[in-house]
Design a protein around this motif. Structure first.
Motif, PDB file in Angstrom:
ATOM      1  N   THR A  97      38.936  -8.974  42.541  1.00  0.00           N
ATOM      2  CA  THR A  97      40.062  -9.730  41.995  1.00  0.00           C
ATOM      3  C   THR A  97      40.046  -9.838  40.475  1.00  0.00           C
ATOM      4  N   ASP A  98      38.941  -9.478  39.851  1.00  0.00           N
ATOM      5  CA  ASP A  98      38.908  -9.557  38.390  1.00  0.00           C
ATOM      6  C   ASP A  98      38.614  -8.194  37.785  1.00  0.00           C
ATOM      7  N   ASN A  99      38.918  -8.058  36.494  1.00  0.00           N
ATOM      8  CA  ASN A  99      38.734  -6.792  35.772  1.00  0.00           C
ATOM      9  C   ASN A  99      39.441  -5.631  36.480  1.00  0.00           C
ATOM     10  N   LEU A 100      40.657  -5.907  36.941  1.00  0.00           N
ATOM     11  CA  LEU A 100      41.378  -4.897  37.712  1.00  0.00           C
ATOM     12  C   LEU A 100      41.774  -3.717  36.820  1.00  0.00           C
ATOM     13  N   ILE A 101      41.632  -2.524  37.355  1.00  0.00           N
ATOM     14  CA  ILE A 101      42.021  -1.329  36.617  1.00  0.00           C
ATOM     15  C   ILE A 101      43.451  -0.937  36.976  1.00  0.00           C
ATOM     16  N   VAL A 102      44.033  -0.128  36.115  1.00  0.00           N
ATOM     17  CA  VAL A 102      45.275   0.566  36.446  1.00  0.00           C
ATOM     18  C   VAL A 102      44.876   1.969  36.893  1.00  0.00           C
ATOM     19  N   PRO A 103      45.215   2.383  38.115  1.00  0.00           N
ATOM     20  CA  PRO A 103      44.788   3.695  38.599  1.00  0.00           C
ATOM     21  C   PRO A 103      45.288   4.827  37.709  1.00  0.00           C
TER      22      PRO A 103
ATOM     23  N   CYS B   7      53.990   0.057  37.510  1.00  0.00           N
ATOM     24  CA  CYS B   7      53.564   0.615  36.227  1.00  0.00           C
ATOM     25  C   CYS B   7      54.625   1.547  35.655  1.00  0.00           C
ATOM     26  N   ASP B   8      54.668   1.630  34.343  1.00  0.00           N
ATOM     27  CA  ASP B   8      55.426   2.673  33.670  1.00  0.00           C
ATOM     28  C   ASP B   8      54.521   3.876  33.503  1.00  0.00           C
ATOM     29  N   LEU B   9      55.079   5.078  33.722  1.00  0.00           N
ATOM     30  CA  LEU B   9      54.337   6.316  33.525  1.00  0.00           C
ATOM     31  C   LEU B   9      54.813   6.958  32.230  1.00  0.00           C
ATOM     32  N   LYS B  10      53.864   7.302  31.380  1.00  0.00           N
ATOM     33  CA  LYS B  10      54.194   7.919  30.102  1.00  0.00           C
ATOM     34  C   LYS B  10      53.418   9.218  29.955  1.00  0.00           C
ATOM     35  N   TYR B  11      53.997  10.143  29.176  1.00  0.00           N
ATOM     36  CA  TYR B  11      53.368  11.449  29.041  1.00  0.00           C
ATOM     37  C   TYR B  11      53.752  12.083  27.711  1.00  0.00           C
ATOM     38  N   TYR B  12      52.986  13.096  27.347  1.00  0.00           N
ATOM     39  CA  TYR B  12      53.391  13.970  26.254  1.00  0.00           C
ATOM     40  C   TYR B  12      52.950  15.386  26.602  1.00  0.00           C
ATOM     41  N   ILE B  13      53.603  16.359  25.979  1.00  0.00           N
ATOM     42  CA  ILE B  13      53.342  17.774  26.250  1.00  0.00           C
ATOM     43  C   ILE B  13      52.638  18.398  25.066  1.00  0.00           C
TER      44      ILE B  13
ATOM     45  N   VAL C 151      50.842   2.425  32.623  1.00  0.00           N
ATOM     46  CA  VAL C 151      50.738   1.159  31.905  1.00  0.00           C
ATOM     47  C   VAL C 151      51.369   0.067  32.768  1.00  0.00           C
ATOM     48  N   ASN C 152      50.602  -1.000  33.047  1.00  0.00           N
ATOM     49  CA  ASN C 152      51.165  -2.064  33.884  1.00  0.00           C
ATOM     50  C   ASN C 152      51.931  -3.082  33.056  1.00  0.00           C
ATOM     51  N   LYS C 153      52.461  -4.101  33.691  1.00  0.00           N
ATOM     52  CA  LYS C 153      53.341  -5.067  33.029  1.00  0.00           C
ATOM     53  C   LYS C 153      52.605  -5.873  31.965  1.00  0.00           C
ATOM     54  N   GLU C 154      51.275  -5.989  32.087  1.00  0.00           N
ATOM     55  CA  GLU C 154      50.501  -6.721  31.089  1.00  0.00           C
ATOM     56  C   GLU C 154      50.075  -5.822  29.929  1.00  0.00           C
ATOM     57  N   GLY C 155      50.485  -4.558  29.995  1.00  0.00           N
ATOM     58  CA  GLY C 155      50.146  -3.629  28.926  1.00  0.00           C
ATOM     59  C   GLY C 155      48.794  -2.963  29.082  1.00  0.00           C
TER      60      GLY C 155
END
Length: 979
Positions: free
Chosen positions: A741-747, A773-779, A807-811
């Motif tokens: 429940t703590d130190n949760l990661i974003v997969p 989560c928002d998914l972001k990328y660059y090429i 990136v989750n809602k908490e950044g």
């Protein structure tokens, strides 16, 4: 009195006596010792042995009936009819062979024995009849037909005791054989006097540098028969033939062994075996085993089930084995001699197996030994640099995966077993987890092991994550917040291997998923298993796993599917996957906790159904009564705990998950002097569901049991019924908790495409296990990247790399993932006139011309594998071109049955029909060279052509000298290069 009344009284009296007699037989009156059947597991694929040993003893004195093969790992199989001798060390239930040290064999022959007589194994081995064979804990008996000798065996902890009763008047002899089974590195035999022999054997097998010293005494004097002439005098010295006086009927042999020295073996013998009365040792063994087996008392009228239970308990006490001498001397991992007079030192730690149930069982019934096991682990760290993974006779075999000694330590510590250096233990845990071998470098860097970096990447990722949770819990107990945080983050790495489109744990390749995917396929992305059997291994965060599946209902459906789907597996033949119920494989360890997972979603009655089914179908009182390898007590520990009514789903937690009781009463007699009783009322085959429970007289509704409740002593009572109860184990407060429940990661997101290579354009998708989560990328490569929000599939037309992050809602951001996609020359196609194996498909039909090459590890997904066939491939260049170089890459790994082809031919054609040979290149690399090697078969040329045909000639069947003799060999190919 009327005659009728008298008759009635007589009738009622007999009814009363009959009922009273029946009531006294409510439970079996046989002792635990009598009920043990050491032959359980000696048939099928159990790999146990029936011979004599004491609890956790140094000596395992048993007959050797099988010298080679997977079902000969213990040296014995119940279907055999020939005994080669009786050796003093054996492994219980392993999947790899070793031990079988210091073999003695009584025989009878008038002629002088030659080295050929010994080594052709015709003259001295003897047939035996199964009806003359019997065994009980610490005792074994058989009659050898050929020499007409009755053999009895028993032991002390460090000494083997033989009794040979000869029934012929003369020519009675005993062979001492140091050449038995393993490759001998060094040895010595010394005749001490007319009744004593000493020596040692240093050997190479699974343990590559094993030392066994011995000192043996005989009750009668012997003469040494010279072994007749042979050309190899050194080989001759490995044997001694001892001749005994004419008319002698009985010989007692006492054999002390040691890993330290002859002096140590002699002292072991002198301290433990002073008498020449065989029955004294036999009765002592019975007394010792009776006391050991009384740690758990079971009441039932079902003697077959009782025999299975007590044999299982017996098997859990065979390994680990005592490794230190009576004076405390032992051989360390540095191969130096050390001394510890406080703690017994042990060997044989099959931790990938035993961390699951055997060691948790020991935390209840073997607390003092558990401390000693952990102190042995710390010795391994000090002397060998690491905590043990699979240690054998002061050798680290590197067998199996994970670093599960941390599980044993954390589980014990959390249960109050703390008599060891916890500071050193944490240091050792951190050190081992931060090494860069076996995929750990990839795991730490990416948050999962990339399939191209390491074989068995899914299983290793999952098991490392669990072990890291154990380290975090142990660090927290030491108030080391920094280490706790680091390893709790790592403990969530399992999330990066879960594919939400299939709801299975999958291998990751090039940022996406390994293809093609079949959850039933056994391949080298998993350890002795497939995705069905590993997708539920997250014992440290079962709540998190349930969330990945989409909640309780979908998780329940997966569990139901696991037990009811087709049992057929595809892909690689894996002998360990046995005991199948659907795709649940009870014969191998990764499945062992799965029946208990229903409790975590408030459906304990489904756990009760499945546990009873497993107990009824997978264990029985017969030589083939284990559905898989015993594995040093793990298969049996599952039964002991489960038949008691609970199981250790998450070692490291302070509770056990309640399943289905098997017996009317089970009493754990604890080392602290207290007893814990599990009593079951109204139990029958039909009454398999728990209706209610009380703990120490108070209503108990939880579907788990605290370790401390057991240690405090008391009584747990289950009431059983025919239908599932919707009260017991239901409701949030009654469900076992396993969650992070703590130190949760974003997969880490996944970047997926059909292939890594393309000719015109390629569609790429990005996905994630993070639903908000928002998914972001660059090429491409960018020093200061411009991140784009992913909304639709990406189309590329040139060689490109794509980097993505979630990136989750908490950044909070995930680790980044980068995939590379290669545009290759268009117009080229390939026709395969051979069939590659699906698990070694690389990227499918075009893999041999995709310009991608793999490493010398064939398991990592880049090689294309063909078994038992020649390979013909025709490359169409699309038009006539000038060619300057042609070559094909092959791999050889002879331990895996993969050889370079016998030869490779290249042919040319302009029409694709009429070919002419360009060159035949014969293999010049040794077939016997061990290791993994890559070789290019090719040549330079100058020609114009459109079609190139390559023919690779399969080596054929595995040669006689190979472990897989007679099996079909493999060809592994990676890239046909045409320049």
């Amino acid at each position: 009195m009327k005659k009728s009344n008298f008759c009635l009284l007589i009738f009622l009296f007999f009814i009363f006596v009959s009922c009273k007699k029946e009531s006294t037989k409510k439970y079996s009156e046989k002792s635990a010792y009598e009920l043990v059947n050491p032959f359980i597991g000696t048939g099928g694929h159990g790999h146990t042995f029936p011979g004599a040993t004491l609890p956790f003893g140094m000596v395992q004195l048993s007959p050797d009936t099988r010298l080679t093969g997977w079902d000969g790992c213990s040296g014995y199989h119940n279907t055999d009819s020939i005994i080669y001798g009786f050796s003093h060390t054996h492994l219980s239930g392993t999947g790899i062979s070793d031990y079988g040290d210091i073999l003695l064999m009584p025989f009878n022959h008038s002629k002088k024995i030659s080295i050929e007589d010994i080594e052709n194994q015709q003259l001295i081995p003897s047939e035996f009849k199964k009806e003359t064979e019997s065994a009980k804990p610490g005792y074994y008996k058989v009659h050898l037909d050929k020499p007409n000798v009755a053999v009895e065996l028993t032991t002390t902890t460090r000494v083997g005791i033989h009794k040979y009763t000869f029934n012929k008047e003369k020519d009675n002899k005993i062979l001492l054989d140091l050449n038995h089974r393993d490759k001998v590195l060094d040895f010595n035999i010394t005749i001490e006097n007319e009744t004593a022999i000493s020596g040692f054997r240093q050997s190479d097998a699974w343990a590559t540098n094993q030392h066994v010293y011995f000192y043996m005494e005989f009750s009668e004097p012997f003469l040494v028969d010279n072994i007749l002439n042979n050309s190899n005098k050194e080989t001759e010295k490995l044997y001694k033939v001892l001749a005994f006086n004419t008319g002698l009927k009985e010989v007692i042999v006492k054999v002390g062994i040691s890993a330290v020295s002859v002096e140590g073996a002699k002292e072991n013998l002198k301290k433990e075996a002073t008498s020449w009365d065989f029955n004294t040792y036999k009765e002592n063994a019975k007394t010792v085993w009776t006391k050991a087996l009384q740690k758990i008392e079971v009441k039932s009228k079902d003697e077959e089930k009782l025999a299975v239970f007590y044999t299982a308990l017996y098997h859990t006490m065979i390994a680990p084995n005592t490794f230190s001498d009576v004076n405390g001397n032992y051989r360390g991992m540095d191969q130096k001699i050390h001394n510890d007079t406080i703690n017994t030192t042990y060997t044989v730690f099959s931790l990938w197996d035993t961390f699951r149930a055997a060691h948790p069982l020991y935390t209840i019934i073997e607390q003092k030994r558990t401390n000693e096991f952990i102190n042995t682990f710390l010795k391994h760290y000090k002397q060998g640099g690491r905590l043990p993974v699979w240690e054998l006779s002061s050798n680290e075999t590197e067998c199996m995966i994970g670093y599960h000694s941390v599980s044993v330590i954390a589980d014990a510590f959390n249960k109050g077993i703390t008599n060891f250096d916890s500071k050193m233990a944490l240091e050792a845990m951190i050190y081992g987890a931060n090494l860069n071998h076996f995929g750990l470098e990839s795991y730490k860097k990416y948050g999962y092991i990339r399939a191209g970096d390491e074989s068995e990447s899914v299983s290793k990722t999952l098991e490392y994550a669990y072990d890291d949770w154990c380290i975090a819990q142990f660090a927290k107990a030491q108030e080391d917040t920094e280490t706790y945080t680091e390893f709790m983050l790592r403990a969530q790495s399992y999330k990066n291997s879960f594919d939400p489109t299939t709801n299975f744990m999958r291998a990751r390749l090039n940022g996406g998923w390994f293809k093609p995917f079949d959850p039933s396929e056994v391949n080298f992305n998993y350890t002795e298993a497939n995705s069905w059997q590993y997708s539920l291994f997250v014992p440290q965060d079962i709540s998190g796993l349930i969330n990945l599946f989409g909640g309780n209902e979908k998780f329940e459906q997966r569990l139901d599917d696991l037990f009811t789907t087709n049992s057929k597996t595809t892909g690689r033949e894996q002998a360990d996957i046995t005991g199948l119920i659907g795709q649940y494989a009870h014969g191998n360890e990764p499945s062992h906790h799965m029946a208990y997972l229903y409790n975590f979603i408030g459906k304990p009655w489904k756990t009760q159904e499945r546990v009873k089914q497993i107990i009824d179908e997978q264990y029985w009182n017969a030589p083939d009564g284990l559905s898989g390898n015993e594995d040093c007590g793990q298969m049996s520990a599952w039964f002991v705990l489960s038949a008691s009514g609970f199981y250790s789903v998450t070692p490291g937690m302070n509770y056990y998950v309640i399943g289905a009781p098997t017996f009317d009463e089970v009493i754990y007699n604890l080392e602290n002097g207290k007893s814990f009783k599990i009593k079951t009322e109204n139990l029958s085959d039909k009454n398999k569901y728990i209706q209610s429970a009380t703990l120490n007289g108070k209503k108990y509704t939880k579907s788990f049991l605290l370790h401390q409740d057991i240690m405090n002593g008391g009584e747990l009572v289950f009431k059983m019924g025919k239908t599932p109860s919707k009260e017991f184990g239901v409701g949030k407060a009654n469900i076992p908790i396993s969650e992070i429940t703590d130190n949760l990661i974003v997969p880490v997101p996944f970047i997926d495409a059909e292939k890594k290579t393309f000719t015109e354009s390629l569609e790429i998708t990005i996905g994630s296990n993070c639903t908000d989560c928002d998914l972001k990328y660059y090429i491409g490569e960018q020093k200061n990247p411009t991140w784009l929000k992913y909304e639709n599939p990406i189309i590329i037309t040139e060689t490109s790399s794509i980097t993505a992050v979630a990136v989750n809602k908490e950044g909070i951001k995930s680790k980044q993932v980068t995939s590379e996609f290669l545009k290759i020359k268009s117009g080229r196609t390939i026709t395969l006139n051979a069939t590659y194996d699906n698990q070694y498909a690389a990227e499918g039909n075009g893999a041999l011309i995709d310009m991608l090459k793999g490493s010398n590890n064939f398991r990592t997904g880049f090689w294309q594998g063909y078994q038992g066939q020649d390979v013909e491939a025709i490359v169409d260049l699309g038009k006539i071109e000038t060619v300057s170089k042609i070559s094909t890459g092959f791999l050889q790994d002879n331990r895996s049955w993969i050889w370079f082809p016998e030869y490779v031919e290249f042919h040319t054609s302009n029409d694709g029909v009429n070919f002419s040979i360009l060159k035949r290149i014969k293999n010049d690399f040794s077939l016997k060279q061990e290791g993994s090697f890559i070789k290019e078969f090719g040549f330079k040329t100058t020609l114009k052509t459109r079609y190139i045909k390559m023919i690779a000639k399969n080596f054929g069947v595995c040669p006689d000298w190979h472990l897989g003799a007679g099996g079909k060999s493999w060809i592994f190919i990676d890239e046909i290069t045409i320049e």
